[in-house]
Structure formats: structure tokens, C-alpha cells
Design a protein around this motif. Structure first.
Motif, PDB file in Angstrom:
ATOM      1  N   TYR A 217       0.857  -1.401   0.013  1.00  0.00           N
ATOM      2  CA  TYR A 217       0.017   0.066   0.148  1.00  0.00           C
ATOM      3  C   TYR A 217       1.059   1.328  -0.036  1.00  0.00           C
ATOM      4  O   TYR A 217       0.256   2.508  -0.286  1.00  0.00           O
ATOM      5  N   VAL A 218       2.252   1.093   0.304  1.00  0.00           N
ATOM      6  CA  VAL A 218       2.943   2.305   0.271  1.00  0.00           C
ATOM      7  C   VAL A 218       4.084   2.360  -0.698  1.00  0.00           C
ATOM      8  O   VAL A 218       4.748   3.135  -0.989  1.00  0.00           O
ATOM      9  N   SER A 219       4.019   1.109  -1.531  1.00  0.00           N
ATOM     10  CA  SER A 219       5.005   0.861  -2.618  1.00  0.00           C
ATOM     11  C   SER A 219       4.609   1.794  -3.801  1.00  0.00           C
ATOM     12  O   SER A 219       5.023   1.959  -4.890  1.00  0.00           O
ATOM     13  N   SER A 220       3.344   2.317  -3.902  1.00  0.00           N
ATOM     14  CA  SER A 220       2.942   3.348  -4.753  1.00  0.00           C
ATOM     15  C   SER A 220       1.929   4.401  -4.007  1.00  0.00           C
ATOM     16  O   SER A 220       1.726   4.120  -2.913  1.00  0.00           O
ATOM     17  N   ASP A 221       1.855   5.547  -4.519  1.00  0.00           N
ATOM     18  CA  ASP A 221       1.034   6.673  -3.949  1.00  0.00           C
ATOM     19  C   ASP A 221      -0.336   6.441  -4.039  1.00  0.00           C
ATOM     20  O   ASP A 221      -1.192   7.331  -4.686  1.00  0.00           O
ATOM     21  N   GLU A 222      -1.012   5.344  -3.388  1.00  0.00           N
ATOM     22  CA  GLU A 222      -2.180   5.177  -3.529  1.00  0.00           C
ATOM     23  C   GLU A 222      -3.344   6.169  -2.707  1.00  0.00           C
ATOM     24  O   GLU A 222      -4.200   6.418  -3.299  1.00  0.00           O
ATOM     25  N   TYR A 223      -2.830   6.631  -1.596  1.00  0.00           N
ATOM     26  CA  TYR A 223      -3.580   7.613  -0.793  1.00  0.00           C
ATOM     27  C   TYR A 223      -3.823   8.864  -1.954  1.00  0.00           C
ATOM     28  O   TYR A 223      -4.677   9.633  -1.520  1.00  0.00           O
TER      29      TYR A 223
ATOM     30  N   LEU B 200      -4.083   9.066  -5.098  1.00  0.00           N
ATOM     31  CA  LEU B 200      -5.060   8.967  -5.995  1.00  0.00           C
ATOM     32  C   LEU B 200      -6.422   8.757  -5.103  1.00  0.00           C
ATOM     33  O   LEU B 200      -7.473   8.989  -5.823  1.00  0.00           O
ATOM     34  N   LEU B 201      -6.525   8.004  -4.125  1.00  0.00           N
ATOM     35  CA  LEU B 201      -7.826   8.030  -3.460  1.00  0.00           C
ATOM     36  C   LEU B 201      -8.214   9.405  -3.202  1.00  0.00           C
ATOM     37  O   LEU B 201      -9.487   9.851  -3.326  1.00  0.00           O
ATOM     38  N   ARG B 202      -7.499  10.398  -2.631  1.00  0.00           N
ATOM     39  CA  ARG B 202      -7.810  11.292  -2.441  1.00  0.00           C
ATOM     40  C   ARG B 202      -8.128  12.552  -3.471  1.00  0.00           C
ATOM     41  O   ARG B 202      -9.218  13.002  -3.362  1.00  0.00           O
ATOM     42  N   GLU B 203      -7.669  12.134  -4.628  1.00  0.00           N
ATOM     43  CA  GLU B 203      -8.027  12.884  -5.775  1.00  0.00           C
ATOM     44  C   GLU B 203      -9.620  12.348  -6.101  1.00  0.00           C
ATOM     45  O   GLU B 203     -10.488  13.235  -6.808  1.00  0.00           O
ATOM     46  N   GLY B 204      -9.666  11.164  -6.002  1.00  0.00           N
ATOM     47  CA  GLY B 204     -10.988  10.514  -6.403  1.00  0.00           C
ATOM     48  C   GLY B 204     -12.114  11.211  -5.349  1.00  0.00           C
ATOM     49  O   GLY B 204     -13.171  11.662  -5.853  1.00  0.00           O
ATOM     50  N   LEU B 205     -11.723  11.078  -4.071  1.00  0.00           N
ATOM     51  CA  LEU B 205     -12.755  11.765  -3.205  1.00  0.00           C
ATOM     52  C   LEU B 205     -12.938  13.227  -3.456  1.00  0.00           C
ATOM     53  O   LEU B 205     -14.051  13.726  -3.285  1.00  0.00           O
ATOM     54  N   GLU B 206     -11.810  13.835  -3.780  1.00  0.00           N
ATOM     55  CA  GLU B 206     -12.046  15.283  -4.038  1.00  0.00           C
ATOM     56  C   GLU B 206     -12.934  15.670  -5.264  1.00  0.00           C
ATOM     57  O   GLU B 206     -13.677  16.580  -5.173  1.00  0.00           O
ATOM     58  N   ALA B 207     -12.765  14.740  -6.241  1.00  0.00           N
ATOM     59  CA  ALA B 207     -13.770  14.866  -7.380  1.00  0.00           C
ATOM     60  C   ALA B 207     -15.268  14.825  -6.859  1.00  0.00           C
ATOM     61  O   ALA B 207     -15.870  15.666  -7.189  1.00  0.00           O
ATOM     62  N   ILE B 208     -15.652  13.693  -6.142  1.00  0.00           N
ATOM     63  CA  ILE B 208     -16.948  13.810  -5.442  1.00  0.00           C
ATOM     64  C   ILE B 208     -17.477  14.986  -4.671  1.00  0.00           C
ATOM     65  O   ILE B 208     -18.423  15.345  -4.833  1.00  0.00           O
ATOM     66  N   ALA B 209     -16.589  15.149  -3.760  1.00  0.00           N
ATOM     67  CA  ALA B 209     -16.766  16.672  -3.063  1.00  0.00           C
ATOM     68  C   ALA B 209     -16.975  17.765  -3.856  1.00  0.00           C
ATOM     69  O   ALA B 209     -17.990  18.468  -3.693  1.00  0.00           O
ATOM     70  N   ALA B 210     -16.159  17.794  -4.928  1.00  0.00           N
ATOM     71  CA  ALA B 210     -16.296  19.154  -5.811  1.00  0.00           C
ATOM     72  C   ALA B 210     -17.885  19.124  -6.554  1.00  0.00           C
ATOM     73  O   ALA B 210     -18.331  20.075  -6.594  1.00  0.00           O
ATOM     74  N   HIS B 211     -18.200  17.948  -6.923  1.00  0.00           N
ATOM     75  CA  HIS B 211     -19.519  17.802  -7.452  1.00  0.00           C
ATOM     76  C   HIS B 211     -20.487  18.239  -6.437  1.00  0.00           C
ATOM     77  O   HIS B 211     -21.523  18.861  -6.907  1.00  0.00           O
ATOM     78  N   LEU B 212     -20.212  17.624  -5.228  1.00  0.00           N
ATOM     79  CA  LEU B 212     -21.280  17.845  -4.272  1.00  0.00           C
ATOM     80  C   LEU B 212     -21.524  19.419  -4.021  1.00  0.00           C
ATOM     81  O   LEU B 212     -22.555  20.074  -3.678  1.00  0.00           O
TER      82      LEU B 212
ATOM     83  N   GLY C 163     -11.619  -7.714  -3.175  1.00  0.00           N
ATOM     84  CA  GLY C 163     -10.782  -8.215  -2.331  1.00  0.00           C
ATOM     85  C   GLY C 163     -10.265  -7.078  -1.044  1.00  0.00           C
ATOM     86  O   GLY C 163     -10.967  -6.250  -1.025  1.00  0.00           O
ATOM     87  N   SER C 164      -9.104  -7.325  -0.713  1.00  0.00           N
ATOM     88  CA  SER C 164      -8.977  -6.369   0.404  1.00  0.00           C
ATOM     89  C   SER C 164      -7.657  -5.609   0.191  1.00  0.00           C
ATOM     90  O   SER C 164      -7.123  -4.852   1.042  1.00  0.00           O
ATOM     91  N   TRP C 165      -7.160  -5.753  -1.125  1.00  0.00           N
ATOM     92  CA  TRP C 165      -5.888  -4.831  -1.327  1.00  0.00           C
ATOM     93  C   TRP C 165      -6.405  -3.448  -1.630  1.00  0.00           C
ATOM     94  O   TRP C 165      -6.407  -3.019  -2.759  1.00  0.00           O
ATOM     95  N   THR C 166      -6.935  -2.769  -0.745  1.00  0.00           N
ATOM     96  CA  THR C 166      -7.802  -1.517  -1.100  1.00  0.00           C
ATOM     97  C   THR C 166      -7.355  -0.381   0.157  1.00  0.00           C
ATOM     98  O   THR C 166      -6.972  -0.852   1.239  1.00  0.00           O
ATOM     99  N   VAL C 167      -7.276   0.877  -0.408  1.00  0.00           N
ATOM    100  CA  VAL C 167      -7.384   1.867   0.673  1.00  0.00           C
ATOM    101  C   VAL C 167      -8.874   2.527   0.610  1.00  0.00           C
ATOM    102  O   VAL C 167      -9.528   2.489  -0.437  1.00  0.00           O
TER     103      VAL C 167
END
Ligand code: B12
Ligand code: SF4
Ligand code: SF4
Length: 392
Positions: free
Chosen positions: A112-118, A120-132, A174-178
Motif C-alpha cells: 500500500y505504500v509502494s505506490s502513492d495510493e492515498y 489517488l484515493l484523495r483525488e477521487g474523493l475530492e472529485a466527489i466533494a467538488a461535485h457535491l 478483495g482487500s488490497w484496497t485503501v
């Protein structure tokens, strides 16, 4: 949602589409009512000391399990999930054996830290927040934050079940998720059903955990969990050092053995890659400034580089090549460190690699100076070593 409330804001389908385009793999919604079972779970772990003194969500269980406390008027929690690339199919023993073959020993970093997953997760969530917000709603992104227990809201939203390994397991991903959330005062229509627990009679995670940290009821004792011990202050517990193997940050074992993770599938949007392996000699040769610049995105106790050195020395003791002159050199340098934490773990690494002479050649004065907690003294005692008499 209670019957007298009227949904307002964008539909869940619309938000799911936005989330998918912005890097999320799934999105579900739940209300802001307190999650009583989760609060009880946290309080119970605390009462039994299983939280190992951690704060995070344990600091304020009431707040972490009551999304309505995020801001006044909050009505819905949109929970987003992002899948990341799991480690290679090689199991831990195979990887350790392969490392032994290498000329230079390496420590492994959790996926989960071998790539900057958080990121990209934040970018996705911010897109949702912007739409709201475009709808006139208030929206706040809360991700891996002490104020909200991510798995508890995710499970209530129907994104997955809480496995015996304590991970949220999505039926397809599965569980390989943030996991992260957008809390909003818009009232989004809920459509989710709770996902059934599919662990059944399986207990592989509990059986295969290198330190026995998970009991049969899916309760994790953080005092035994390698992922936590690598982040905890003080000495690395002696009885878990061999079990640490080559892990230098995080532990993926209870997910690797989980049959629900199935065959790894390629991830949709690839996050910027980071190190998945760390050259131990390079790490131990680096200045404190370089260490913090390279590994500053990790959780490092007290932000002190001596903890990176502590962990690297334990791993070096496990997988270092005893005939590599660089290994001798970095151990010698570590035995001279001004930090008693580093010196004590250097003694362990030297002795575990059969190089007690490196320790015995040091003077008492140099090894035992400034050792207020007795870490160096107790390490020497554990190996029954008397260093060279003082040279005055
Ligand atoms: C503290 C913490 C840790 C600690 C303790 C973990 C633990 N199991 O308790 C340590 C450092 C050990 C750790 C390790 C890891 N972590 Co961590 N961690 C957290 C953190 C900050 C809080 C988790 C928490 O509240 N623990 C308290 C205990 C009591 O909670 P729990 O066991 O998860 O139980 C919850 C549920 O069971 C629920 N519950 C219990 N009964 C019921 C019943 C019902 C009906 C419901 C609805 C809920 C419910 O309530 C509990 C509280 O939420 C979260 C981020 C966050 N803000 O939530 C990330 C988080 C849980 N960690 C995460 C990850 C990725 C990891 C690691 C895989 C990293 C690694 N490779 O090393 C390991 C996995 C180890 C493991 N098996 O848990 C992810 C998990 C993603 C997922 N798919 O589940 C999270 C969510 C971070 C994120 N935002 O993505 N972690
Ligand atoms: S992360 Fe590792 S040590 Fe912790 S419970 Fe899972 S397998 Fe055990
Ligand atoms: S290994 Fe088995 S028991 Fe553990 S989480 Fe996976 S399915 Fe559940």
C-alpha cells in the motif's frame, strides 16, 4: 434514511461515475448515525490493552464512530475504495530465500505504500466533494484520519465485510484496497445492502500470521502485529525480531494468504511508483537528512531517523549476507552510533549473523555510554557478551 427526510443532491449513480473516472473502484453511501458495534469494538480493544497504546481512532472512539460529529448538519457519508497492486505472488519465505541469494540484502515495503495510493484515493474523493459542492452542499474529505473509522463506515455502506484478518473485504475487489470518505450535508439516497461475511470456516490469516497476532474471532492484538511494531517507539521486541523476516515497512502476510483475494487483477489508474524494496546497506549508510527526505512519507516514530536504522538492523540480522564486507562496515558504524537504540540493534544484527567479534572488539565505554534505558546493556546480557575492557 428516515422516512420524513427528503433526498437532495446528486444521485449515487452520478457520484459513482465521477468517482470511477477519478480513480475510485467503488463508492457507496451510508448515513451518519453512530456505529455502535464499532465503538464497542474499539473500547473493548482498549480495555484489553490490545491497542498497544496507539491513539488514532482509539484516541476518541465516540467521535471516530459517529460521522455526524464531523460537522453540524452532516447527513451522508460517501465511502470510496481504491484497489492497489498486490505484492508479487511469491510468498514471504520464498522472497526471503531469494533475498539471501542476492549480493546485497533488501528490506520489503508493504504494497500500500509502494505506490502513492492515498494520493489517488484523495483525488477521487475530492472529485466527489467538488461535485457535491457544485450542488450547493458542504462536503469534507476524511481519509485515514483519526476522526473516522474507515472500515466501520465502509462495512455499513455495504462495500464489503470485515474479515477475520480485520480487513474490509470487497466481494469483487478483495482487500488490497485503501478507504476514505466524503461527509456531506446532502442527503444521498442509500441503496446498499450489507454484504454477508464470507470467511466461513477459513482461518488462514490467523494461522499464518507470523506472530499469532489475530485470534479466531478476528481480534487483532497490535502488541504482536509486525505492521505496528515497525512503527512503535522503543526497542523492537526481541521475541518478534526473527519473525519480522525482511519486512522493513508494513506487513502484507494476512492478506497474501487470504483466498478471497484471488488472482491479482491489473489496477485501472496506476499511482506513481515508490520503492518496494530498500537496500539495507544504502539505508544504513545514509545521513539522517537523506533518510527523512527518502522515507518521510512513512510513519516514523517521533519522526526520528534512528527508528529507520533500528528496523533496518533487525532486517539486516535476518537477511544480511555475513560474507559481504559492506554488512560488516555498516554494523561497525552502527555500533559507534550516538543512539543507544541503534547500538543495541546493531549488537543484535552482528550476533544474529554470527559476528560477535564485531561487538567484542568494542570497548565497554563506547558501547555502554549514554544508555539511560539500559537497552545496550540488556542486549549484551542477552547474548552473554562482555565487550573489551575499557581503554583509558
Ligand atoms: C490503527 C490502524 C492500524 C493498526 C491497527 C489495525 C487494527 N486491525 O486494529 C496497525 C498499525 C496494526 C495497522 C495495520 C495495517 N493497516 Co491500518 N489502520 C489503522 C487505522 C488508523 C484505524 C483502525 C482502527 O480503528 N482500529 C481499531 C480496531 C478496533 O478496529 P478494527 O479491528 O478495524 O475493527 C473495526 C471494525 O471491526 C468495526 N466493527 C467491529 N464490529 C463491527 C460490527 C459492525 C456491525 C460494524 C458495522 C462494524 C464493526 O469496528 C472497528 C472500529 O472501526 C485505519 C484508518 C482509519 N482511520 O480507520 C487504518 C486502516 C484500517 N489500515 C489499513 C491498512 C491498509 C493496514 C495494513 C494492511 C498496512 C500494512 N500492509 O502493513 C495493516 C493491516 C493489519 C491488519 N490486519 O489490520 C487500511 C485498511 C483497508 C482495508 N481494506 O481494510 C485502513 C482503513 C487505512 C485506509 N484508510 O485505507 N493499522
Ligand atoms: S499485518 Fe502481519 S503481523 Fe499484523 S496481523 Fe497481519 S500477518 Fe499478522
Ligand atoms: S484468510 Fe480466511 S478467515 Fe482470514 S480474512 Fe481471508 S477468508 Fe477470512
Amino acid at each position: 434514511m428516515s422516512e420524513d427526510l427528503v433526498a437532495w443532491g446528486p444521485s449515487l449513480e452520478e457520484l459513482q461515475k465521477i468517482g470511477r473516472n477519478a480513480g475510485l473502484d467503488d463508492l457507496a453511501v451510508t448515513g451518519v448515525e453512530p456505529i455502535v458495534e464499532a465503538r464497542q469494538a474499539i473500547e473493548d480493544r482498549k480495555a484489553r490493552g490490545l491497542h498497544a497504546g496507539m491513539t488514532f481512532t482509539y484516541g476518541n472512539a465516540d467521535r471516530a464512530t459517529d460521522p455526524s460529529q464531523l460537522f453540524e448538519g452532516a447527513q451522508s457519508v460517501l465511502v470510496g475504495i481504491r484497489r492497489y497492486q498486490p505484492p508479487s505472488a511469491m510468498n514471504h519465505q520464498m522472497r526471503q530465500a531469494a533475498d539471501k541469494q542476492k549480493a546485497r540484502a533488501a528490506g520489503s515495503v508493504a504494497a500500500y505504500v509502494s505506490s502513492d495510493e492515498y494520493g489517488l484515493l484523495r483525488e477521487g474523493l475530492e472529485a466527489i466533494a467538488a461535485h457535491l459542492e457544485a450542488f450547493g452542499a458542504q462536503a469534507e474529505v476524511v481519509m485515514d484520519d483519526n476522526r473516522l473509522a474507515d472500515r466501520a463506515v465502509a462495512s455499513r455502506s455495504g462495500l464489503g465485510w470485515l474479515g477475520r484478518n480485520t480487513m474490509l473485504i470487497h466481494p469483487e475487489l478483495g482487500s488490497w484496497t485503501v478507504i476514505g470518505s466524503v461527509v456531506t450535508d446532502a442527503l444521498i439516497q442509500e441503496d446498499s445492502l450489507r454484504v454477508e461475511d464470507e470467511c466461513g470456516a477459513c482461518s488462514r490469516c490467523s494461522v499464518e500470521c507470523p506472530t499469532g497476532a489475530i485470534d479466531n474471532f478476528g481480534v487483532l492484538d497490535a502488541n504482536q502485529c509486525l505492521a505496528w511494531l515497525l512503527q512503535a517507539k522503543g526497542v523492537f521486541p526481541r521475541h518478534h525480531r526473527v519473525a519480522l523476516g525482511n519486512r522493513i515497512y508494513g506487513c502484507d502476510e494476512c492478506q497474501m494468504v487470504c483466498p478471497k483475494n484471488g488472482e491479482p487483477q491489473p489496477v485501472a489508474i496506476t499511482a506513481p511508483q515508490r520503492e518496494s524494496e530498500v537496500d539495507l546497506v544504502d539505508l544504513l549508510d545514509s545521513s539522517d537528512e537523506k533518510l527523512m527526505a527518502t522515507y518521510g512519507h512513512w510513519y516514523i516514530p517521533r519522526r526520528r531517523p534512528e527508528y529507520l536504522r533500528r528496523n533496518a538492523l533487525v532486517v539486516l540480522g535476518n537477511v544480511g549476507n555475513p560474507s559481504d564486507p559492506d554488512v560488516d562496515r555498516v554494523i561497525k558504524v552502527s555500533l559507534d552510533s550516538s543512539s543507544p537504540l541503534v547500538r543495541s540493534h546493531a549488537i543484535w544484527a552482528a550476533c544474529r549473523l554470527g559476528k560477535t567479534d564485531l561487538v567484542e572488539n568494542k570497548s565497554n565505554d563506547s558501547l555502554l555510554r549514554d544508555d539511560p534505558d539500559g537497552w545496550v546493556a540488556s542486549e549484551l546480557a542477552a547474548w552473554n557478551i562482555s565487550p573489551a575492557p575499557d581503554i583509558r
